[in-house]
Structures are given as structure tokens and as C-alpha cells.
Design a protein around this motif. Structure first.
Motif, PDB file in Angstrom:
ATOM      1  N   PHE A  70       0.602  -1.023  -0.286  1.00  0.00           N
ATOM      2  CA  PHE A  70      -0.618  -0.318  -0.016  1.00  0.00           C
ATOM      3  C   PHE A  70       1.204   1.551  -0.197  1.00  0.00           C
ATOM      4  O   PHE A  70       1.901   1.494   0.626  1.00  0.00           O
ATOM      5  CB  PHE A  70      -0.543   0.199   1.283  1.00  0.00           C
ATOM      6  N   GLU A  71       0.069   2.313  -0.457  1.00  0.00           N
ATOM      7  CA  GLU A  71       1.484   3.399  -0.895  1.00  0.00           C
ATOM      8  C   GLU A  71       0.577   4.323   0.457  1.00  0.00           C
ATOM      9  O   GLU A  71      -0.540   4.045   1.017  1.00  0.00           O
ATOM     10  CB  GLU A  71       0.894   4.168  -2.056  1.00  0.00           C
ATOM     11  N   GLY A  72       2.184   4.285   1.309  1.00  0.00           N
ATOM     12  CA  GLY A  72       1.918   5.535   2.455  1.00  0.00           C
ATOM     13  C   GLY A  72       2.876   6.486   2.151  1.00  0.00           C
ATOM     14  O   GLY A  72       4.310   6.272   2.155  1.00  0.00           O
ATOM     15  N   HIS A  73       2.938   7.539   3.700  1.00  0.00           N
ATOM     16  CA  HIS A  73       4.108   8.636   3.658  1.00  0.00           C
ATOM     17  C   HIS A  73       3.636   8.971   5.011  1.00  0.00           C
ATOM     18  O   HIS A  73       3.093   9.487   4.960  1.00  0.00           O
ATOM     19  CB  HIS A  73       3.940   9.643   2.685  1.00  0.00           C
ATOM     20  N   ASN A  74       5.445   8.879   5.671  1.00  0.00           N
ATOM     21  CA  ASN A  74       4.931   8.886   7.175  1.00  0.00           C
ATOM     22  C   ASN A  74       6.191   9.169   7.503  1.00  0.00           C
ATOM     23  O   ASN A  74       7.138   9.329   6.880  1.00  0.00           O
ATOM     24  CB  ASN A  74       4.831   7.725   7.860  1.00  0.00           C
ATOM     25  N   THR A  75       6.063   9.258   8.836  1.00  0.00           N
ATOM     26  CA  THR A  75       7.536   9.806   9.431  1.00  0.00           C
ATOM     27  C   THR A  75       7.660   8.542  10.660  1.00  0.00           C
ATOM     28  O   THR A  75       6.781   8.160  11.505  1.00  0.00           O
ATOM     29  CB  THR A  75       6.827  11.351  10.289  1.00  0.00           C
ATOM     30  N   ALA A  76       9.454   7.776  10.430  1.00  0.00           N
ATOM     31  CA  ALA A  76       9.292   7.526  12.401  1.00  0.00           C
ATOM     32  C   ALA A  76      10.337   8.675  12.416  1.00  0.00           C
ATOM     33  O   ALA A  76      11.117   9.082  12.065  1.00  0.00           O
ATOM     34  CB  ALA A  76       9.882   6.449  11.576  1.00  0.00           C
ATOM     35  N   GLU A  77      10.109   8.306  14.234  1.00  0.00           N
ATOM     36  CA  GLU A  77      10.700   8.649  14.945  1.00  0.00           C
ATOM     37  C   GLU A  77      11.866   8.226  15.424  1.00  0.00           C
ATOM     38  O   GLU A  77      11.291   7.150  16.745  1.00  0.00           O
ATOM     39  CB  GLU A  77      10.390  10.370  15.918  1.00  0.00           C
ATOM     40  N   PHE A  78      13.044   8.079  15.816  1.00  0.00           N
ATOM     41  CA  PHE A  78      13.798   7.259  17.293  1.00  0.00           C
ATOM     42  C   PHE A  78      14.356   8.457  18.569  1.00  0.00           C
ATOM     43  O   PHE A  78      14.866   9.528  17.566  1.00  0.00           O
ATOM     44  CB  PHE A  78      15.458   6.341  16.760  1.00  0.00           C
ATOM     45  N   THR A  79      13.932   7.942  19.345  1.00  0.00           N
ATOM     46  CA  THR A  79      14.625   9.620  20.516  1.00  0.00           C
ATOM     47  C   THR A  79      15.229   8.445  22.057  1.00  0.00           C
ATOM     48  O   THR A  79      14.869   7.218  21.529  1.00  0.00           O
ATOM     49  CB  THR A  79      13.645  10.119  21.682  1.00  0.00           C
ATOM     50  N   PHE A  80      16.410   9.507  22.255  1.00  0.00           N
ATOM     51  CA  PHE A  80      17.337   8.303  22.895  1.00  0.00           C
ATOM     52  C   PHE A  80      17.354   9.274  24.334  1.00  0.00           C
ATOM     53  O   PHE A  80      17.675  10.591  24.022  1.00  0.00           O
ATOM     54  CB  PHE A  80      18.019   8.149  22.636  1.00  0.00           C
ATOM     55  N   VAL A  81      16.748   8.860  25.197  1.00  0.00           N
ATOM     56  CA  VAL A  81      16.378   9.612  26.278  1.00  0.00           C
ATOM     57  C   VAL A  81      17.447   9.215  27.651  1.00  0.00           C
ATOM     58  O   VAL A  81      17.471   7.780  27.780  1.00  0.00           O
ATOM     59  CB  VAL A  81      15.232  10.321  26.921  1.00  0.00           C
ATOM     60  N   PRO A  82      18.428   9.669  28.173  1.00  0.00           N
ATOM     61  CA  PRO A  82      19.232   9.529  29.025  1.00  0.00           C
ATOM     62  C   PRO A  82      18.328   9.170  30.728  1.00  0.00           C
ATOM     63  O   PRO A  82      17.968   9.642  30.641  1.00  0.00           O
ATOM     64  CB  PRO A  82      21.319   9.841  29.125  1.00  0.00           C
ATOM     65  N   GLN A  83      18.462   7.670  31.667  1.00  0.00           N
ATOM     66  CA  GLN A  83      18.144   7.565  32.548  1.00  0.00           C
ATOM     67  C   GLN A  83      18.690   6.803  33.371  1.00  0.00           C
ATOM     68  O   GLN A  83      18.969   5.616  33.321  1.00  0.00           O
ATOM     69  CB  GLN A  83      16.359   6.265  32.163  1.00  0.00           C
ATOM     70  N   GLY A  84      19.437   7.917  33.755  1.00  0.00           N
ATOM     71  CA  GLY A  84      20.624   6.745  35.072  1.00  0.00           C
ATOM     72  C   GLY A  84      21.147   5.849  33.878  1.00  0.00           C
ATOM     73  O   GLY A  84      22.408   7.039  33.294  1.00  0.00           O
ATOM     74  N   ASP A  85      21.821   4.969  34.168  1.00  0.00           N
ATOM     75  CA  ASP A  85      22.306   3.893  33.526  1.00  0.00           C
ATOM     76  C   ASP A  85      21.913   3.560  32.139  1.00  0.00           C
ATOM     77  O   ASP A  85      22.404   2.340  31.804  1.00  0.00           O
ATOM     78  CB  ASP A  85      23.421   2.511  34.441  1.00  0.00           C
TER      79      ASP A  85
END
Length: 178
Positions: free
Chosen positions: A117-132
Motif C-alpha cells: 500500500f502506498e503510504g507517506h509517514n514519519t519514523a522517529e527514534f529518541t534516546f533519553v538517558p535514564q541513569g545507567d
């Protein structure tokens, strides 16, 4: 017999109309998101996502078609890197481009599906430190055109895509917690 066929046709038409009307009530956008804490610094996880060549080691989509054709372009890593795939019905075809690369906190990817199927999306990766550890979040969002809304009447997109995101995050965790 003609009366039975007519009744069946009316019931079928009413059912189809009901599905279409119900589909209209679905939201105009969608978002699927999963997060996982990984006991590793963001600097160790980020490179696995910012380099499309390294996705074969963790992406749940990479193993679904051993004969999948892959094409890499643009920059080698980070903003401007591109990746196209063409595979069987399990993976379809499409392409991605990294639009934003804030090392090591965020990646934004333009994700275009061509088939099934045709689709136009956004993917996001976030990396948030949390202690170790680092909280890694994988999200995909975009518009929900009418055909997508009809599919949502029968399929739970969050569950389907969410399982894949969970598997990918678990693979990232396994790779970086060694």
C-alpha cells in the motif's frame, strides 16, 4: 429465489455502507509508539539506527525476505542517508531518508511505502538517558487516508506495527547490552 438474492444484495449493501460510515469516524492521523529501557549509553545505541547498513542486525523487517533487494544512497550515516528496499509480500517496497539527526538524542526519518500500500509517514527514534540506561522510543506517525481508515475497521494497526517495534527494540537491547 429472486427475492432471496435481492434480500442478500440489500443486506450486503447495508453492511458495506455501515463499514464505510464507521471508517469515516476513524482519526485522520495515526501514531504507533513503543519504548524500551536499554542498559547502555545513547552513544552506543544511536549508531545502530543512524546507519541504515546496520539495520540488518536489529530491524524486525530485515529477516522477512532473504532475497530482498537493498539500495543505499546519500550520506553514509545520519542526515541525508537513504535506504530503499524491494521485497516479497512480507516486506513490500519503499524508501527512507534520514531528515534530522541530533546525535545521540533523536533521528527523524521520512518513510515512504510503495507497496503493498502506498503510504507517506514519519519514523522517529529518541534516546533519553535514564541513569545507567537509555529510554529508546520508536514511533511512526502520519496521515490516515480513507483506505487506511477502512483497514482500521478490521485490523488494529497499533497492535500489528507495535509488535514489530517491540521486537526491534528488543534486538537493539540485545545488541547493545552485551
Amino acid at each position: 429465489m429472486l427475492k432471496g438474492v435481492a434480500i442478500f444484495a440489500v443486506v450486503l449493501a447495508v453492511g458495506i455502507a455501515g463499514v464505510l460510515v464507521f471508517a469515516l469516524s476513524k482519526p485522520d492521523t495515526f501514531r504507533v509508539e513503543r519504548s524500551l529501557a536499554v542498559k547502555a549509553p545513547a552513544e552506543a545505541i544511536y549508531p545502530l539506527v543512524a546507519d541504515f547498513h546496520r539495520w540488518t542486525g536489529w530491524s524486525p523487517y530485515e529477516g522477512r525476505d532473504p532475497g530482498m533487494k537493498r539500495t543505499f544512497g546519500g550520506t553514509a550515516v545520519g542526515k541525508g542517508a537513504t535506504y530503499a528496499w524491494d521485497g516479497n509480500s512480507n516486506v513490500g517496497a519503499g524508501h527512507m531518508e534520514i531528515l534530522k539527526a541530533n546525535t545521540p538524542s533523536k533521528l527523524r526519518i521520512k518513510l515512504d511505502f510503495e507497496r503493498p500500500f502506498e503510504g507517506h509517514n514519519t519514523a522517529e527514534f529518541t534516546f533519553v538517558p535514564q541513569g545507567d540506561a537509555t529510554l529508546v522510543t520508536w514511533a511512526m506517525y502520519g496521515p490516515a487516508p480513507f483506505m487506511s481508515k477502512v483497514m482500521q475497521v478490521f485490523l488494529n494497526m497499533d497492535s500489528m506495527i507495535g509488535k514489530d517495534f517491540e521486537a526491534g527494540l528488543a534486538s537493539l537491547k540485545k545488541l547493545t547490552e552485551k
